[in-house]
Design an enzyme around this catalytic site. Structure first.
Site, PDB file in Angstrom:
ATOM      1  N   TRP A   1     -28.438  14.872  39.868  1.00 42.20           N
ATOM      2  CA  TRP A   1     -29.711  15.560  40.011  1.00 42.20           C
ATOM      3  C   TRP A   1     -30.780  15.024  39.082  1.00 42.20           C
ATOM      4  O   TRP A   1     -31.975  15.092  39.383  1.00 42.20           O
ATOM      5  CB  TRP A   1     -29.522  17.080  39.872  1.00 42.20           C
ATOM      6  CG  TRP A   1     -28.693  17.561  41.018  1.00 42.20           C
ATOM      7  CD1 TRP A   1     -27.379  17.954  40.985  1.00 42.20           C
ATOM      8  CD2 TRP A   1     -29.080  17.602  42.402  1.00 42.20           C
ATOM      9  NE1 TRP A   1     -26.933  18.240  42.264  1.00 42.20           N
ATOM     10  CE2 TRP A   1     -27.945  18.037  43.143  1.00 42.20           C
ATOM     11  CE3 TRP A   1     -30.247  17.306  43.083  1.00 42.20           C
ATOM     12  CZ2 TRP A   1     -27.971  18.186  44.534  1.00 42.20           C
ATOM     13  CZ3 TRP A   1     -30.282  17.454  44.463  1.00 42.20           C
ATOM     14  CH2 TRP A   1     -29.149  17.896  45.174  1.00 42.20           C
TER      15      TRP A   1
ATOM     16  N   LYS B   1     -28.055  29.596  43.477  1.00 42.71           N
ATOM     17  CA  LYS B   1     -26.792  29.579  42.749  1.00 42.71           C
ATOM     18  C   LYS B   1     -26.628  30.904  41.988  1.00 42.71           C
ATOM     19  O   LYS B   1     -25.812  31.733  42.355  1.00 42.71           O
ATOM     20  CB  LYS B   1     -26.725  28.377  41.811  1.00 42.71           C
ATOM     21  CG  LYS B   1     -26.516  27.054  42.563  1.00 42.71           C
ATOM     22  CD  LYS B   1     -27.772  26.294  42.750  1.00 42.71           C
ATOM     23  CE  LYS B   1     -27.634  24.803  43.004  1.00 42.71           C
ATOM     24  NZ  LYS B   1     -26.759  24.283  43.990  1.00 42.71           N
TER      25      LYS B   1
ATOM     26  N   ASP C   1     -34.417  21.291  34.585  1.00 40.50           N
ATOM     27  CA  ASP C   1     -33.892  21.790  35.858  1.00 40.50           C
ATOM     28  C   ASP C   1     -32.691  22.685  35.540  1.00 40.50           C
ATOM     29  O   ASP C   1     -31.637  22.204  35.140  1.00 40.50           O
ATOM     30  CB  ASP C   1     -33.468  20.600  36.726  1.00 40.50           C
ATOM     31  CG  ASP C   1     -32.874  21.023  38.063  1.00 40.50           C
ATOM     32  OD1 ASP C   1     -32.681  22.241  38.286  1.00 40.50           O
ATOM     33  OD2 ASP C   1     -32.596  20.128  38.888  1.00 40.50           O
TER      34      ASP C   1
END
Lengths: 361, 361
Positions: free
Chosen positions: B102, B196, B172
């Site tokens: 990511w 999530k 992030d």
């Protein structure tokens, strides 16, 4: 309380059968032991839901094979910005026909990217007409020509597709998609936030002629690139799965009910009822849009004064007619009659309007 | 079937109480006669839901008053692009610390906009460590420093906040937000897709120090401008209302359960169970991440061969343990242990792992 008739301009009413199915499946979708909102977008379960929604939407709207159908997070405003980024060279001219509030919004989003040419503007006429095609001044070499098929706030709607030969025609169909048959092949691109006729808020649909995806556009992130979304079947990143699922249920419901031809009949009948009540009121109710441009989806109308307007909003809500207050920028009242609003809802509104006039006229 | 234990990396498991409330309210929210997904975002009903969600999230994460909290459509990838557009001058340097997949994605999104400087890269070490702070080469005059707090695919996680003095630290937090107490004031900006730990897919949260919103950034559409979203309380356009509502229910559930301190305890216990089973397996199960960098949220692990892996995936699913297949880019298995996965789920996984090893080891 019992379900009301909901005239909200969007997010808007949904078919009760769709909501009941979503409710029944909320804790356990199709026997997998989890909600659809809890499943990976890469798993076979959601991939099946997504593919079926696309197939059903293609069938509902008769989308030709040479058009990609994209499902993207967010609303139409984001698409308005992406149009310029994907299809116009930096500083290239793009033609905009402005027929109401949303046409102006579309321009605001692209101003940093293109040379906006207003080919026609309905604002001097108070947005009561669609600027006639023969009066448009289209540019040489424009990247595209942009229209707003239906204006949710001002209640004006194109009846038929204007003929444009200078550049691909791009159209914001947010508030009228799937409300009647449309020849997709007359457009280069159609986009729509889903929250009026296609289902829930939080997802948009883009229908684009594939050859346009080869345009270079201008420098941008991959996540802003339609071609990248198309190449990955709208799963470039995690899509709004629950919204996509509910959109799929809504599209399937429209097919089951008879498709866009049937909804064209229903929408004509519903809007005829409400415009008929307005026109028969002897001026007590007023709609100021030219008859040829009157929207079948959103009907703004006005009472003689603000006291009556406030009374109408309160009493109609108490009578089970929700969200009839007009948009704050224009005031008055507004009835939105999207596909999921039944004829009985329009009839109940008209009955209420007549009763209200008798008591207050 | 009965609800299963769902180890999906995202979209991920939600609290059953949240799903039950959403189910109960699906046709009629709070007695208004319509679903929350059918209500106008500008109406008092949804405005109340939205404001409560923000207040609860601020409380849950102890967000200081000088930080704006934004709710935006879509996922983290869009935010990755917006970081550069909003906070970096065209071509300005931005520092990125790459600790997994990511982190690389974040760079791909900003390449058109900034001069990316990779301050540290965990890839040569196979993404098994967090690059140590003392080895980072930060730039003079960088717009910001970007890290990925938890890597969902590679299973590496920062333990504690790195000290950065050269530029605001952007992180992030998609897969670890609200999993333990975090000092927000150490960051310039935190962003997270909600799917999530915060609730449903289709909405992201951005927590940003307000003074940063004054940066000019680079030319961009209004819809891409954080300051515009902040000025309109995240209602610059129609927000994904249902997703926001479900996020609110999830955040309230976390507060009711005891807040981030309680979830830090639960997440430590759950991950200790699974890593313990891996480490006690004599090499039958392998996790290759350095112990100090092991993620509490996502545990990738491997069996001796692909035949066993496929058998594990099939048998665990049949045993009511969903979505244990590893990400396709690394293979093997993966257990995601987000806040809504109960301790009993981790225990059931560990019991299954021991049984599977006895039968196949």
């Amino acid at each position: 309380m019992a379900r009301v008739y909901n005239f909200s301009a969007g997010p808007a009413t949904l078919p009760e059968t769709v909501l009941r199915q979503a409710q029944a499946e909320m804790l356990d979708w199709n026997g997998v032991g989890a909600s659809i909102v809890e499943l990976s977008h890469r798993g076979a379960e959601f991939m099946g839901v997504a593919a079926q929604a696309e197939a059903d939407l293609r069938r509902l709207l008769s989308v030709p094979d040479d058009y990609a159908v994209l499902f993207m997070a967010g609303g139409a405003t984001t698409q308005q910005a992406l149009l310029a980024l994907n299809f116009a060279a930096p500083g290239q001219t793009a033609d905009y026909v402005v027929s109401g509030h949303w046409g102006k919004t579309a321009i605001r989003q692209v101003k940093p990217y293109v040379d906006v040419h207003v080919a026609a503007d309905g604002e001097p006429g108070g947005f009561r007409h669609i600027p006639p095609r023969e009066a448009w001044s289209l540019s040489e070499g424009a990247a595209y020509v942009h229209i707003t098929a239906n204006e949710t706030i001002h209640g004006v709607e194109y009846r038929g597709t204007p003929q444009v030969d200078t550049a691909p025609l791009f159209a914001d169909f947010s508030s009228s998609i799937a409300s009647e048959p449309v020849d997709v092949s007359r457009y280069g691109l159609i986009y729509a936030g889903a929250q009026k006729n296609l289902g829930p808020v939080g997802i948009s649909v883009v229908i684009v002629r594939r050859e346009l995806l080869q345009r270079a556009g201008q420098p941008r992130a991959d996540i802003f690139t339609y071609a990248s979304h198309a190449a990955r079947d709208s799963m470039l990143n995690t899509p709004p799965t629950w919204n996509w699922y509910l959109l799929g249920l809504t599209v399937k419901w429209m097919l089951d009910e008879g498709g866009v031809e049937e909804f064209a009949r229903r929408n004509a009948a519903k809007s005829a009822l409400v415009y008929g009540a307005i026109d028969a009121s002897g001026g007590f109710y007023r709609n100021e849009v030219a008859p040829a441009a009157r929207s079948r989806m959103n009907i703004p109308f006005f009472l003689p004064d603000d006291t009556l307007t406030a009374r109408f909003v309160g009493e109609s809500k108490a009578a089970g007619l929700l969200a009839l207050k007009g948009h704050k920028s224009v005031g008055g009242l507004r009835a939105s009659l999207y596909n999921a609003l039944p004829l009985e809802g329009a009839q109940a509104l008209v009955d209420f309007m007549r009763d209200f006039q008798q008591r207050n006229g």
